[in-house]
Write an enzyme that holds these catalytic residues in place. Structure first.
Site, PDB file in Angstrom:
ATOM      1  N   LYS A  49      -8.094  -5.677  11.872  1.00 29.81           N
ATOM      2  CA  LYS A  49      -9.465  -5.436  12.359  1.00 29.81           C
ATOM      3  C   LYS A  49      -9.578  -4.006  12.880  1.00 29.81           C
ATOM      4  O   LYS A  49      -8.679  -3.520  13.582  1.00 29.81           O
ATOM      5  CB  LYS A  49      -9.761  -6.452  13.478  1.00 29.81           C
TER       6      LYS A  49
ATOM      7  N   SER B 261     -17.128 -11.530  16.060  1.00 29.66           N
ATOM      8  CA  SER B 261     -17.196 -10.177  15.533  1.00 29.66           C
ATOM      9  C   SER B 261     -16.238  -9.945  14.361  1.00 29.66           C
ATOM     10  O   SER B 261     -16.446  -9.036  13.572  1.00 29.66           O
ATOM     11  CB  SER B 261     -16.909  -9.164  16.640  1.00 29.66           C
TER      12      SER B 261
ATOM     13  N   SER C 154     -14.270 -14.364  18.719  1.00 31.32           N
ATOM     14  CA  SER C 154     -14.333 -13.544  17.505  1.00 31.32           C
ATOM     15  C   SER C 154     -13.208 -13.745  16.505  1.00 31.32           C
ATOM     16  O   SER C 154     -13.278 -13.199  15.399  1.00 31.32           O
ATOM     17  CB  SER C 154     -14.400 -12.066  17.882  1.00 31.32           C
TER      18      SER C 154
HETATM   19  N1  GLN Z   1     -19.621 -13.224  19.909  1.00 32.03           N
HETATM   20  C1  GLN Z   1     -19.089 -12.932  21.201  1.00 32.03           C
HETATM   21  C2  GLN Z   1     -19.775 -11.725  21.756  1.00 32.03           C
HETATM   22  O1  GLN Z   1     -20.677 -11.265  21.155  1.00 32.03           O
HETATM   23  C3  GLN Z   1     -17.618 -12.774  21.134  1.00 32.03           C
HETATM   24  C4  GLN Z   1     -17.174 -11.427  20.781  1.00 32.03           C
HETATM   25  C5  GLN Z   1     -15.690 -11.313  20.675  1.00 32.03           C
HETATM   26  O2  GLN Z   1     -14.957 -12.284  20.802  1.00 32.03           O
HETATM   27  N2  GLN Z   1     -15.234 -10.090  20.480  1.00 32.03           N
HETATM   28  O3  GLN Z   1     -19.441 -11.236  22.774  1.00 32.03           O
END
Ligand code: GLN
Length: 502
Positions: free
Chosen positions: A80, A155, A179
């Site tokens: 990532k 994400s 994420s």
């Molecule tokens: N979707 C969650 C957020 O927007 C989690 C993001 C993540 O785990 N990096 O914060």
């Protein structure tokens, strides 16, 4: 050799060990697959063709020389783009870091390299890992291989889609509120958020330091266990790193026994707001666990109802502080104001105005407000109290059950644009994953089947801190029972992607 991109990491490792294939062949097969499908999928922001092939050739030479190699030596991986890689562009999918080349490797990247795993490239994400759909990437969204009109989760949509589209056998994700797990759920892959401190955060571009954890993305539970053992374990460069080595995951994934295990269904993570097909798939998996000898109980964690609200105060607060370093002076983008004096403050404002996307700005504003004098106690302070209550709920639940289970996400993959203009709807994707981050406990998502809309559903397993082995034990058994029913991996059901002519 039949298509190498269809093999699991464990199978590839075996083919490499017995010298039936070389790492150069395996790596090239994945690079070819990327060339064929990534124009559509857009899982990758940067592809490292030359470096990956050089690393593969190096591990092949070492194998030929009879060197002792790590289990996954020669198996390629995607990382990532929020994890820094020395000499290779790292952007966190933000314009503010466009073209930035880190001078060092994250610890987990150092470990991948030491294990002889070629890094294929860097995967797409929501900018600075803020989002649940990858639509907040400054470089355009990733598309879900199951349906190119739908989101791959976020994400870490790029890492999940790369693995689901057979562009990489393994990937690294990061999970601050879900994420790794939510993208795994909506793409039919496996994702693991380790116990907080289980994998070094050194070299992760921080979103919220008290919540962030890196972890594996794969197509099988065993593959995640193999990767977890490579990247996990103590790192003196991370002050929150847990002591000890990362072992026992592979054995647990293979153990195949649930006798006497107590499985707790979390009452608050299910029911209303969860798609019918998601609920049905979840209940079927619970039945399978019961048939495998587990004792199933219901547990209640009342404070989980406030987890989302607490998270969206704590995360923005930490993020606003972590992102303060992107000031146009040190990294990446620098924008000078069009007219007027060239002061540091004005360069900073112009750079941050141009470099950050809307979601990032929204969270910085929210975070600085929550931390400001006069509001601190009401917002940030209250959220921290809720965090303590959530930790207590987990402790109580884990006194009644060895693992907790829930659907990973309330719905299957939604269409592009469906939730983009409604931040609250977007945030709700993470209701079931966020409590684990607030408490630091580990979680795994594995595919539990298809919903009535024909899209994959994720099943979440949670364990007490430092008991990641339980995730692999339960995940391994459930995966075996489910794939026996399906007659093969769930991804065999995904429609074939059009392969671009090259
Ligand atoms: N979707 C969650 C957020 O927007 C989690 C993001 C993540 O785990 N990096 O914060």
């Amino acid at each position: 050799m039949s298509d190498l991109t269809r093999r699991t990491a464990a199978e590839l490792a075996e083919l490499l060990r017995t010298k039936e294939v070389s790492s150069v062949e395996v790596t090239q097969a994945h690079l070819d697959r990327m060339a064929a499908v990534d124009t559509d999928v857009h899982a990758f922001l940067h592809v490292n063709t030359d470096e990956a092939l050089a690393a593969a050739a190096d591990v092949d030479a070492r194998r030929a020389a009879g060197d002792e190699l790590a289990e996954l030596a020669g198996v390629p991986i995607a990382v990532k783009d929020v994890v820094v890689t020395k000499g290779q562009v790292t952007t966190a999918a933000s314009k503010i870091l466009q073209g930035w080349v880190p001078p060092y490797d994250a610890t987990l990247v150092t470990r991948l390299r030491a294990a002889g795993m070629p890094i294929l490239g860097k995967t797409n994400l929501d900018e600075f890992a803020m989002g649940s759909s990858t639509e907040h990437s400054a470089y355009g969204p990733t598309r879900n291989p199951w349906d190119l009109g739908r989101i791959p989760g976020g994400s870490g949509g790029g890492s999940a889609a790369a693995v689901a589209a057979f562009e990489a056998p393994l990937a690294i994700g990061t999970d601050t509120g879900g994420s790794i797990r939510q993208p795994a759920a909506v793409t039919g892959t496996v994702g693991v958020k380790p116990t907080y401190g289980g994998v070094s955060r050194y070299g992760l571009i921080a979103l919220a330091s008290s919540l962030d954890q890196a972890g594996p993305v794969s197509r099988t539970v065993l593959d995640s266990a193999l990767l977890h053992e490579v990247i996990g374990g103590h790192d003196p460069l991370d002050s929150t790193s847990l002591a000890g080595r990362a072992t026992g995951y592979v054995d647990a994934a293979r153990s195949g026994d649930l006798t006497g295990l107590r499985v707790g269904i979390v009452k608050e993570l299910g029911g209303e707001g969860y798609q019918d097909g998601v609920r049905a798939s979840f209940e079927h998996s619970v039945d399978l666990l019961r048939s495998a000898g587990a004792e199933v109980v219901e547990v209640s964690c009342p404070s989980f109802d406030y987890a989302l609200a607490a998270y969206y105060l704590i995360l923005p607060a930490e993020a606003s502080s972590n992102l303060a370093k992107f000031d146009g002076m040190r990294f990446g983008l620098r924008v000078e104001p069009e007219d007027g004096p060239l002061t540091a403050e004005r360069v900073m404002a112009a750079t941050r105005g141009a470099g950050f996307g809307d979601e990032v700005k929204r969270r910085i504003i929210l975070g600085t407000h929550a931390l400001s004098a006069g509001y601190f106690d009401a917002y940030y302070g209250s959220a921290q109290k809720v965090r303590t209550l959530i930790q207590r709920d987990f402790a109580a639940a884990f006194s009644q059950a060895d693992v907790l289970v829930s659907p990973t996400a309330p719905t299957t993959a939604f269409r592009f644009g469906e939730k983009l203009d409604d931040p609250m709807a977007m945030y709700l994707n993470d209701v079931a994953t966020i409590p684990a981050n607030l408490a630091g406990v580990p979680g795994l998502s594995l595919p539990s089947g298809l919903s009535d809309d024909g899209l994959p559903v994720g099943f979440q397993v949670l364990a007490p801190a430092r008991e990641d082995v339980r995730l692999y034990r339960v995940g391994g058994v459930l995966e075996r029972l489910l794939t026996a029913e399906w007659g093969g991996p769930i991804l065999d059901r995904a429609p074939e992607l059009e392969v671009a002519a090259r």
